[in-house]
Design an enzyme around this catalytic site. Structure first.
Site, PDB file in Angstrom:
ATOM      1  N   LYS A   1       0.865  -1.187   0.000  1.00 52.02           N
ATOM      2  CA  LYS A   1       0.000   0.000   0.000  1.00 52.02           C
ATOM      3  C   LYS A   1       0.895   1.229   0.000  1.00 52.02           C
ATOM      4  O   LYS A   1       2.059   1.172   0.406  1.00 52.02           O
ATOM      5  CB  LYS A   1      -0.897   0.007   1.245  1.00 52.02           C
ATOM      6  CG  LYS A   1      -2.154   0.837   1.089  1.00 52.02           C
ATOM      7  CD  LYS A   1      -3.277   0.093   0.388  1.00 52.02           C
ATOM      8  CE  LYS A   1      -4.501   0.968   0.212  1.00 52.02           C
ATOM      9  NZ  LYS A   1      -5.684   0.190  -0.175  1.00 52.02           N
TER      10      LYS A   1
HETATM   11  P1  NAD Z   1     -13.132   7.806  -2.459  1.00 48.97           P
HETATM   12  O1  NAD Z   1     -12.077   8.811  -2.288  1.00 48.97           O
HETATM   13  O2  NAD Z   1     -13.671   7.555  -3.818  1.00 48.97           O
HETATM   14  O3  NAD Z   1     -14.386   8.116  -1.499  1.00 48.97           O
HETATM   15  C1  NAD Z   1     -14.285   8.225  -0.124  1.00 48.97           C
HETATM   16  C2  NAD Z   1     -15.650   8.632   0.378  1.00 48.97           C
HETATM   17  O4  NAD Z   1     -15.649   8.640   1.795  1.00 48.97           O
HETATM   18  C3  NAD Z   1     -16.058  10.030  -0.051  1.00 48.97           C
HETATM   19  O5  NAD Z   1     -17.431  10.061  -0.289  1.00 48.97           O
HETATM   20  C4  NAD Z   1     -15.718  10.873   1.179  1.00 48.97           C
HETATM   21  O6  NAD Z   1     -16.457  12.056   1.232  1.00 48.97           O
HETATM   22  C5  NAD Z   1     -16.114   9.903   2.247  1.00 48.97           C
HETATM   23  N1  NAD Z   1     -15.507  10.186   3.531  1.00 48.97           N
HETATM   24  C6  NAD Z   1     -14.251  10.608   3.812  1.00 48.97           C
HETATM   25  N2  NAD Z   1     -14.114  10.769   5.123  1.00 48.97           N
HETATM   26  C7  NAD Z   1     -15.282  10.427   5.691  1.00 48.97           C
HETATM   27  C8  NAD Z   1     -15.771  10.367   7.010  1.00 48.97           C
HETATM   28  N3  NAD Z   1     -14.998  10.697   8.038  1.00 48.97           N
HETATM   29  N4  NAD Z   1     -17.041   9.942   7.206  1.00 48.97           N
HETATM   30  C9  NAD Z   1     -17.822   9.605   6.168  1.00 48.97           C
HETATM   31  N5  NAD Z   1     -17.434   9.647   4.902  1.00 48.97           N
HETATM   32  C10 NAD Z   1     -16.180  10.060   4.675  1.00 48.97           C
HETATM   33  O7  NAD Z   1     -12.558   6.472  -1.821  1.00 48.97           O
HETATM   34  P2  NAD Z   1     -13.022   5.000  -2.084  1.00 48.97           P
HETATM   35  O8  NAD Z   1     -12.155   4.441  -3.138  1.00 48.97           O
HETATM   36  O9  NAD Z   1     -14.502   4.933  -2.207  1.00 48.97           O
HETATM   37  O10 NAD Z   1     -12.559   4.324  -0.719  1.00 48.97           O
HETATM   38  C11 NAD Z   1     -13.426   4.163   0.400  1.00 48.97           C
HETATM   39  C12 NAD Z   1     -12.968   2.969   1.195  1.00 48.97           C
HETATM   40  O11 NAD Z   1     -13.002   1.815   0.347  1.00 48.97           O
HETATM   41  C13 NAD Z   1     -11.528   3.041   1.703  1.00 48.97           C
HETATM   42  O12 NAD Z   1     -11.422   2.375   2.929  1.00 48.97           O
HETATM   43  C14 NAD Z   1     -10.750   2.285   0.652  1.00 48.97           C
HETATM   44  O13 NAD Z   1      -9.523   1.788   1.142  1.00 48.97           O
HETATM   45  C15 NAD Z   1     -11.736   1.185   0.353  1.00 48.97           C
HETATM   46  N6  NAD Z   1     -11.490   0.496  -0.905  1.00 48.97           N
HETATM   47  C16 NAD Z   1     -11.524   1.140  -2.093  1.00 48.97           C
HETATM   48  C17 NAD Z   1     -11.256   0.439  -3.260  1.00 48.97           C
HETATM   49  C18 NAD Z   1     -11.309   1.081  -4.611  1.00 48.97           C
HETATM   50  O14 NAD Z   1     -11.191   0.366  -5.614  1.00 48.97           O
HETATM   51  N7  NAD Z   1     -11.517   2.373  -4.729  1.00 48.97           N
HETATM   52  C19 NAD Z   1     -10.966  -0.919  -3.202  1.00 48.97           C
HETATM   53  C20 NAD Z   1     -10.964  -1.563  -1.976  1.00 48.97           C
HETATM   54  C21 NAD Z   1     -11.231  -0.836  -0.829  1.00 48.97           C
END
Ligand code: NAD
Length: 410
Positions: free
Chosen positions: A97
């Site tokens: 990561k």
């Molecule tokens: P992103 O940047 O697209 O979205 C993050 C979202 O979370 C946004 O809507 C933001 O406003 C919101 N957010 C941020 N802080 C917050 C808080 N304190 N309370 C509530 N909402 C909050 O990111 P993402 O890719 O959707 O990632 C979200 C989670 O999913 C992370 O834990 C990431 O590691 C995990 N994830 C993402 C992927 C991927 O392919 N994008 C894959 C596996 C896991």
């Protein structure tokens, strides 16, 4: 509070649950390679990391996060989860990561590009299609990946699209990647409903989704299209609640215009904390780590929780929720659709073959449902473990088998 310490404790617990020796477990207790840098951009210095946790099953694989709260403890924990996730998903990757500590919301496009390129320059020696392969994570996207790829290729002097995934289609990405995390999570949600809410129709299932980004927004859209009642969602600025269900299509369009969820003209504004405590059938956590802790765990009313985010429930909360009989679908399974499709993208880049999209869609579904079945069957067989422990046992067994085949320390 150290997230990584929680992870070690979760790992050590497997000794009593599956007879894995403490000595074997200790082989997974530290990362293989920690790389750190200070990115100098526009007179500022930004701490940055790339942590390759394990390469037993293949090259490192895992996203890059841009966030003001990024820390070594967080990146190392995210890298550890990637190791387990990739192992459970049965794909040929170790885990890694990366992250840069800064606030991307305060940066313009020029600064974002400069920071992305500086990241590629700092970590070029440890990245590569056979070494360690990044992807998008919180506040990074296909544009970030394109800048990193371009900078990397200009340094090494050859094309190497397989050094990164989640790229734009024109640079070797695949269309399926954009909503693959949610697509995988959606298959898992269907399986969970079949198993733990049998006979209940989608329209009668009330869902709250925390986080409305890549993971949460697409998940909400898919559940909404399937008829589930999404009564609440949120982003970093707060959330909204509507008893008879939100119009997620309209909300997505509103968000795409750059608005915040809680400015939407439906329902009532709620905080992220309130959203977590709603009386819903399914709570989808799709924001960040440590959203449910000892502070709020006993206030969680949802009986079923899907971890689309990585590490949204800390160890203390996990114990409280388990004792309360909650069904928690762990992150290392629920959000593995993203890395599985990243693997398809990487495989395509490596071979130069273009694989049929329908074939890949089916393969993702088959893998997600198959991995759910494996986790569920061990959970049933052991009877005294959680779904998370079942997923961890399967993942750790495969990594340890690879270590033993390699010999040496194991
Ligand atoms: P992103 O940047 O697209 O979205 C993050 C979202 O979370 C946004 O809507 C933001 O406003 C919101 N957010 C941020 N802080 C917050 C808080 N304190 N309370 C509530 N909402 C909050 O990111 P993402 O890719 O959707 O990632 C979200 C989670 O999913 C992370 O834990 C990431 O590691 C995990 N994830 C993402 C992927 C991927 O392919 N994008 C894959 C596996 C896991």
């Amino acid at each position: 509070m150290s997230i990584f310490q929680d992870n070690l404790e979760r790992l050590q617990a497997l000794a009593s649950l599956d007879g894995i020796s403490a000595e074997d477990l200790s082989l997974l207790s530290k990362p293989a390679l920690v790389s750190k840098a200070e990115l100098e951009v526009g007179g500022n210095k930004y701490p940055a990391w790339r942590i390759l946790y394990s390469r037993d099953l293949g090259p490192g694989k895992g996203g890059i996060r841009f966030h003001p709260e990024v820390s070594e403890d967080e990146v190392q924990s995210l890298a550890f989860w990637m190791v387990l996730k990739n192992s459970l998903a049965d794909i040929p990757y170790g885990g890694a990561k990366g992250g840069v500590k800064f606030d991307p919301k305060q940066a313009d496009k020029t600064e974002l590009e400069a920071i992305s390129r500086a990241y590629a320059r700092a970590f070029q020696p440890v990245l590569g299609q056979d070494k360690d392969v990044p992807a998008p994570d919180v506040y990074t996207n296909s544009q970030t990946m394109a800048w990193i790829l371009d900078e990397y290729e200009s340094l090494v002097g050859h094309h190497e699209p397989g050094m990164i995934t989640g790229k734009p289609v024109e640079l070797g990405g695949i269309k399926l990647r954009s909503d693959s995390t949610a697509q995988g999570g959606y298959f898992i949600a269907q399986e969970m409903v079949k198993e733990f809410l049998p006979g209940k129709e989608a329209k009668d299932i009330r869902v709250a989704v925390q986080g409305f980004g890549n993971a949460g927004l697409f998940m909400a859209e898919k559940l909404f299209a399937d008829g589930f009642k999404i009564v609440a969602t949120s982003d970093s600025r707060g959330g909204i609640f509507k008893e008879d269900g939100l119009d997620i299509s309209a909300l997505s369009a509103f968000k795409a215009e750059g608005n915040s969820v809680n400015d939407f003209n439906q329902g009532e504004a709620i905080s992220n904390g309130q959203l977590l405590e709603l009386d819903v059938d399914i709570l989808v956590l799709a924001a960040l780590e440590n959203q449910i802790t000892a502070v709020n765990a006993d206030k969680i009313k949802a009986k079923h929780i899907i971890e689309l985010a990585n590490g949204p429930i800390d160890l203390a909360a996990d114990k409280i929720l388990d004792a309360a009989g909650k069904i928690i679908v762990p992150d290392i399974l629920a959000n593995s659709g993203g890395v599985i499709v990243s693997y398809f993208e990487w495989a395509q880049n490596r071979t130069g073959q273009i694989l049929d999209e329908d074939y890949l869609k089916n393969l993702l579904e088959k893998k997600m449902r198959g991995n759910w079945d494996r986790m569920l069957s061990l959970y049933r067989e052991k009877s005294n473990i959680s779904l998370r422990q079942s997923a961890y046992i399967l993942a750790v067994r495969r990594i340890l088998a690879a270590k033993h085949w390699r010999g040496g320390q194991a």
